[in-house]
Scaffold this motif. Structure first.
Motif, short mmCIF file in Angstrom:
data_model
loop_
_atom_site.label_atom_id
_atom_site.label_comp_id
_atom_site.label_asym_id
_atom_site.label_seq_id
_atom_site.Cartn_x
_atom_site.Cartn_y
_atom_site.Cartn_z
N SER A 157 11.86 28.39 13.08
CA SER A 157 13.08 28.54 12.27
C SER A 157 14.32 28.36 13.12
O SER A 157 15.31 27.74 12.70
CB SER A 157 13.10 29.91 11.59
N MET A 158 14.28 28.91 14.34
CA MET A 158 15.42 28.76 15.23
C MET A 158 15.64 27.29 15.57
O MET A 158 16.78 26.81 15.60
CB MET A 158 15.19 29.58 16.50
N GLN A 159 14.55 26.55 15.80
CA GLN A 159 14.69 25.14 16.11
C GLN A 159 15.22 24.37 14.91
O GLN A 159 16.06 23.46 15.05
CB GLN A 159 13.32 24.57 16.53
N GLY A 160 14.78 24.73 13.70
CA GLY A 160 15.31 24.08 12.51
C GLY A 160 16.80 24.32 12.34
O GLY A 160 17.55 23.40 11.98
N LEU A 161 17.23 25.54 12.58
CA LEU A 161 18.67 25.81 12.49
C LEU A 161 19.44 25.05 13.55
O LEU A 161 20.56 24.58 13.30
CB LEU A 161 18.92 27.32 12.64
N ALA A 162 18.88 24.95 14.76
CA ALA A 162 19.56 24.18 15.81
C ALA A 162 19.69 22.72 15.41
O ALA A 162 20.74 22.08 15.62
CB ALA A 162 18.80 24.32 17.13
N ASP A 163 18.63 22.14 14.80
CA ASP A 163 18.71 20.75 14.33
C ASP A 163 19.76 20.61 13.24
O ASP A 163 20.53 19.63 13.22
CB ASP A 163 17.35 20.29 13.82
N ALA A 164 19.78 21.58 12.32
CA ALA A 164 20.79 21.52 11.26
C ALA A 164 22.20 21.63 11.82
O ALA A 164 23.13 20.97 11.35
CB ALA A 164 20.54 22.64 10.24
N LEU A 165 22.37 22.45 12.85
CA LEU A 165 23.69 22.59 13.47
C LEU A 165 24.12 21.28 14.11
O LEU A 165 25.28 20.85 13.97
CB LEU A 165 23.64 23.72 14.51
N ARG A 166 23.21 20.62 14.82
CA ARG A 166 23.56 19.34 15.43
C ARG A 166 23.89 18.29 14.37
O ARG A 166 24.84 17.51 14.52
CB ARG A 166 22.40 18.85 16.31
N GLU A 167 23.14 18.28 13.29
CA GLU A 167 23.41 17.32 12.22
C GLU A 167 24.78 17.59 11.59
O GLU A 167 25.54 16.66 11.30
CB GLU A 167 22.30 17.40 11.17
N GLN A 168 25.10 18.88 11.38
CA GLN A 168 26.39 19.21 10.79
C GLN A 168 27.54 18.85 11.73
O GLN A 168 28.59 18.39 11.29
CB GLN A 168 26.43 20.69 10.44
N GLN A 169 27.34 19.06 13.02
CA GLN A 169 28.38 18.66 13.97
C GLN A 169 28.57 17.16 13.98
O GLN A 169 29.70 16.67 14.07
CB GLN A 169 28.00 19.17 15.37
N GLY A 170 27.46 16.40 13.89
CA GLY A 170 27.60 14.95 13.82
C GLY A 170 28.33 14.51 12.56
O GLY A 170 29.17 13.60 12.60
N LEU A 171 28.03 15.16 11.43
CA LEU A 171 28.74 14.84 10.19
C LEU A 171 30.24 15.14 10.32
O LEU A 171 31.08 14.38 9.84
CB LEU A 171 28.15 15.63 9.03
N ALA A 172 30.56 16.25 10.98
CA ALA A 172 31.97 16.59 11.15
C ALA A 172 32.67 15.55 12.02
O ALA A 172 33.82 15.16 11.75
CB ALA A 172 32.09 17.98 11.78
N ASP A 173 32.01 15.07 13.07
CA ASP A 173 32.62 14.04 13.92
C ASP A 173 32.86 12.77 13.13
O ASP A 173 33.93 12.14 13.24
CB ASP A 173 31.72 13.76 15.12
N GLU A 174 31.89 12.37 12.33
CA GLU A 174 32.06 11.14 11.54
C GLU A 174 33.13 11.33 10.46
O GLU A 174 33.86 10.40 10.14
CB GLU A 174 30.73 10.74 10.92
N SER A 175 33.22 12.53 9.90
CA SER A 175 34.29 12.79 8.93
C SER A 175 35.66 12.70 9.59
O SER A 175 36.62 12.21 8.99
CB SER A 175 34.10 14.17 8.29
N PHE A 176 35.75 13.17 10.83
CA PHE A 176 37.01 13.07 11.56
C PHE A 176 37.38 11.61 11.79
O PHE A 176 38.54 11.20 11.66
CB PHE A 176 36.88 13.82 12.88
N GLN A 177 36.38 10.78 12.16
CA GLN A 177 36.65 9.35 12.34
C GLN A 177 37.08 8.71 11.03
O GLN A 177 37.96 7.84 11.00
CB GLN A 177 35.40 8.67 12.89
#
Length: 819
Positions: free
Chosen positions: A610-630
């Motif tokens: 579960s911890m690994q799944g949350l870490a993957d979700a966090l990385r995905e959300q951070q990537g989405l935020a970066d692309e939204s900023f672009q």
């Protein structure tokens, strides 16, 4: 028996005559408090007669109830307190058996025993308790009245009674004193009121100016005459009531006051007027800036009776301003900056030294030459002034170049409305390619909002109406750039090191170096705690415990920081910078150790999954935020093209994904949150589930914002979702760590009852939690070093086998740490 009889006499007198004693005590207290002065002579005689009759009656009552104790009564009272009443027995005679030798022997033995008991008799203590006879506690009330009279009564009771019974008492009461006088100094002076009737002799009396003098005479006003030379306006007696005349005036200068009755002087006083000096105020220390930009003003003020008010007025010193760039235009008129200076709670001190700490960093004059005018005021309105104090108004220092540039443009905008177009050009130039200069998304958005507001107001000619709002936005953007994301300890540590390195290169002051060192210490501590938290969130519980439990590393880091500060204070800046690089290397090594621990861990338990799944979700959300900023940057560029920018300007952002694609990815990630929440282990608490619920809600709002074209709002929701995911990972890590600790304790308890699990992987008894010792000799005498290397190799081999249980792998890693 004689002593017991005296005690019984005391008891009888007290019980019979306590009403008389209480009555006489209350009467004495009343006369001591001056009741006789309120009675005429006939009334006083009547009162004394009534009191005498009452006292006589109480005395007769006491005599009737008093009984002189007889010897027999004392003996009976004493005998009642002994076992077997021995005194009465010793006086008895046997009624039968006088001729019987046996009976006589028994009787003699009995008398001998009673004699021994009688020999132990002790005198009675008087019983002085009267509570049962005085249920209303009148005796205590009388006692309180006597004590109060002894402490507070003005005159002895006998003298007041004798004065009231004197033949001329009525005339004395009616006439009273022929005059009275008071001198009341001003309240702020703290001096007591002086009763002039007690001032004797012709010695001058020194009083503060403004003292109010009151004279009152009794009798016909025409028979008194007043002459005074202290007020400057010849006060006269005026009738205040029938038979009473009064005069009031203030002491303004030295002089005398004479009161006459008929042809002879009745009283005369000589007064010396003490002038009230004006207060003085000065700077006790030069104006200085605090580490975070606050202004520190230390002042000292003096007055003979105390300061009631103090203030500082700060005005721009235009002649000393470097009139370049945005300061070339004529400044707009601004009132002086007035602040009240702090005062002590007790404002009667002759000397006051206080410190004002105020933050003027956001004022347009921050960092510019100013003059300070200090003013102190006393109780009568006199003021002392210290003006013309030239200094630089301290403000917050910005080390980030972009933040400093925004603060400069903010200052220019507030300096003059004429600078609006110049400020607008600079902001557009800064934000043309934000990806090259902005590392904080929120700061960029705030600055762009300010730019748009300023552009619209410049075209409409309404700059004054929005200038303060734009200035506030620029300040917020600069602070975000300077401080960064304070929740990210790594970023804060990097900024603290950059600021300290820049301060060392620029030969900053010792105070500035000390402040930056404190900031670096705090940032380092937060960074190490974050490393430990991240390790826990990734399931590396033992690695985190080692990270938090290395006192040597902590001491080394602290000693290194102290040495850096010491070298900087000695002027050895180059050596300080070298040690700062060493500190950077130490922290990077710690991070690498945690990274190695992560690479060596397997899938683990459901909690770790579960911890690994949350870490993957966090990385995905951070990537989405970066692309939204672009995406937001591309929208800004398109908007700038529409506002007159060159048409051929290339779009550095590239095509990228559109808002709808980003919205679809955001929705997919939101749906993933449902599965993650459903798959949480049983150890996960309510805090974890609530954090994931909030993350899912923010993801949904971010999706809606992307679909509606509100990229800026979507970015805010994505940032909140990232924070929620981090909070959920942190809470889940703590829950898993608590569950693991509980499991270890249960395992230790079951291990004590099960023989087949009582040894560790090397065959040694487990013992208590954390114990690695054993009483067995593991190494033979011959070739001990070779045997030790073989054991160490075996431990390393087993630790590298990721198929082993995670609990055993953790234990093997702990063994390796010991070697």
């Amino acid at each position: 028996m004689a002593r017991s009889r005296r005690a019984m006499v005391l008891e009888g007198l007290l019980r019979a005559f306590w009403p008389l004693a209480a009555f006489l005590a209350a009467a004495w207290a009343a006369f001591a408090f001056g009741i006789a002065e309120a009675l005429t002579r006939p009334q006083m005689l009547a009162a004394l007669g009534a009191l005498g009759l009452a006292a006589l009656g109480l005395a007769l009552w006491g005599l009737r109830h008093f009984r002189w104790p007889s010897r027999a009564a004392a003996r009976a009272r004493l005998d009642a307190g002994l076992p077997g009443r021995p005194l009465e027995t010793l006086e008895d005679r046997p009624a039968i058996g006088r001729d019987d030798p046996g009976a006589q022997a028994v009787w003699a033995a009995h008398r001998a025993r009673m004699a021994r008991i009688a020999a132990t008799a002790r005198a009675l203590r008087p019983d002085l308790r009267l509570a049962a006879r005085d249920p209303w506690a009148l005796r205590l009330a009388a006692l309180v009245a006597v004590v109060a009279a002894l402490v507070f009564a003005r005159d002895p009771a006998v003298e007041s009674v004798s004065a009231a019974l004197a033949p001329d008492a009525a005339a004395n009461v009616a006439a009273g004193p022929s005059y009275e006088g008071w001198a009341e100094p001003p309240v702020y002076s703290g001096r007591p009121t002086l009763y002039l009737s007690e001032v004797s002799g012709a010695a001058p009396v020194s009083l503060p100016q403004g003292t109010r003098i009151t004279l009152r005479v009794y009798g016909s006003p025409e028979s008194f005459d007043l002459s005074e030379a202290v007020s400057g306006s010849s006060a006269r007696l005026a009738e205040a009531a029938p038979g009473i005349a009064c005069a009031e005036f203030e002491l303004a200068r030295d002089g005398s006051v004479t009161l006459r009755r008929g042809d002879g002087p009745l009283a005369e006083w000589t007064f010396l007027a003490e002038p009230d000096a004006a207060p003085t105020i000065t700077l006790a220390e030069p104006v200085a800036g605090e580490p975070m930009g606050e202004t520190r003003i230390v002042y000292r003020a003096e007055d003979d009776y105390g300061i009631v008010g103090a203030r500082a007025e700060i005005a721009l010193d235009l002649d000393r301003v470097d009139r370049r760039y945005g300061l070339r235009a004529a400044p707009e008129e601004r009132p002086a900056l007035a602040v009240e200076l702090p005062l002590p709670m007790a404002r009667t001190a002759a000397e006051v030294e206080e410190t004002l700490v105020e933050d003027f960093s956001q004022h347009p004059w921050a960092g510019l030459p100013v003059t300070i005018r200090l003013t102190a005021e006393d109780a009568i309105g006199q003021t002392g002034v210290a003006e013309g104090i030239a200094t630089i108004l301290p403000g917050r220092r910005f080390y980030d170049p972009l933040a400093a540039a925004l603060i400069e443009q903010r200052r220019d905008l507030l300096w003059s409305e004429a600078n609006a177009w110049r400020v607008l050009q600079v902001l557009r130039a800064v934000s043309y390619r934000p990806e090259t200069v902005f590392d904080n998304t929120r700061a960029y958005l705030v600055m762009r909002m300010a730019l748009r507001r300023l552009a619209g107001a410049t075209e409409a000619g309404t700059v004054p109406s929005i200038r303060d709002e734009v200035a506030e936005a620029l300040w917020l953007a600069a602070v975000l750039l300077e401080d960064g994301n304070l929740g990210d300890a790594a970023e804060r540590l990097a900024r603290a090191k950059e600021r300290l390195a820049e301060a060392l290169r620029n030969d900053a002051s010792d105070e500035e170096i000390a402040r930056l060192m404190d900031e670096l210490r705090d940032a380092t501590r937060d960074y190490m705690e974050q490393l430990a938290r991240e390790a826990i969130e990734r399931g590396q519980t033992q690695q985190a415990e080692r990270q938090q439990g290395q006192p040597m590393s902590q001491d080394q880091i602290q000693a290194l920081m102290d040495r850096i500060q010491e070298l900087s204070e000695q002027g050895r800046k180059a050596e300080a910078e070298a040690l700062l690089e060493m500190l950077q290397q130490m922290l990077e090594n710690m991070e690498m150790q945690l990274a190695e621990g992560q690479s060596g861990s397997g899938e683990g338990s459901p909690g770790q999954q579960s911890m690994q799944g949350l870490a993957d979700a966090l990385r995905e959300q951070q990537g989405l935020a970066d692309e939204s900023f672009q995406q937001l940057q591309r929208e800004f560029r398109q908007g700038q093209l529409g506002q007159g920018m060159p048409e051929g300007e290339p779009d550095e952002g590239g095509a990228g994904e559109g808002p709808m694609d980003l919205a679809q990815r955001q929705e997919a990630l939101r749906q993933l949150m449902d599965a993650l929440r459903d798959g949480l282990p049983g150890a996960a608490g309510d805090a974890v589930r609530e954090a994931l619920r909030e993350a899912e809600r923010n993801m949904g709002e971010a999706r809606d914002g992307l679909e509606e074209g509100d990229t800026s709002g979507a970015l805010d929701r994505q940032a909140e979702a990232i924070d929620d995911l981090r909070e959920g990972m942190r809470a889940l890590g703590e829950d898993l760590r608590r569950a693991e600790a509980g499991g270890d304790q249960q395992g230790a308890a079951s291990g004590q009852a099960s023989a087949d699990r009582s040894d560790d992987p090397l065959g040694r008894p487990v013992g208590t939690r954390g114990s690695l010792g054993t009483n067995q000799r593991l190494l033979p005498e011959a070739d001990a070093a070779a045997r030790a290397r073989a054991i160490l190799d075996e431990i390393r081999r087993r630790a590298g086998d990721l198929g082993r249980p995670e609990l055993e792998l953790d234990y093997l890693r702990r063994l390796l740490d010991q070697f």
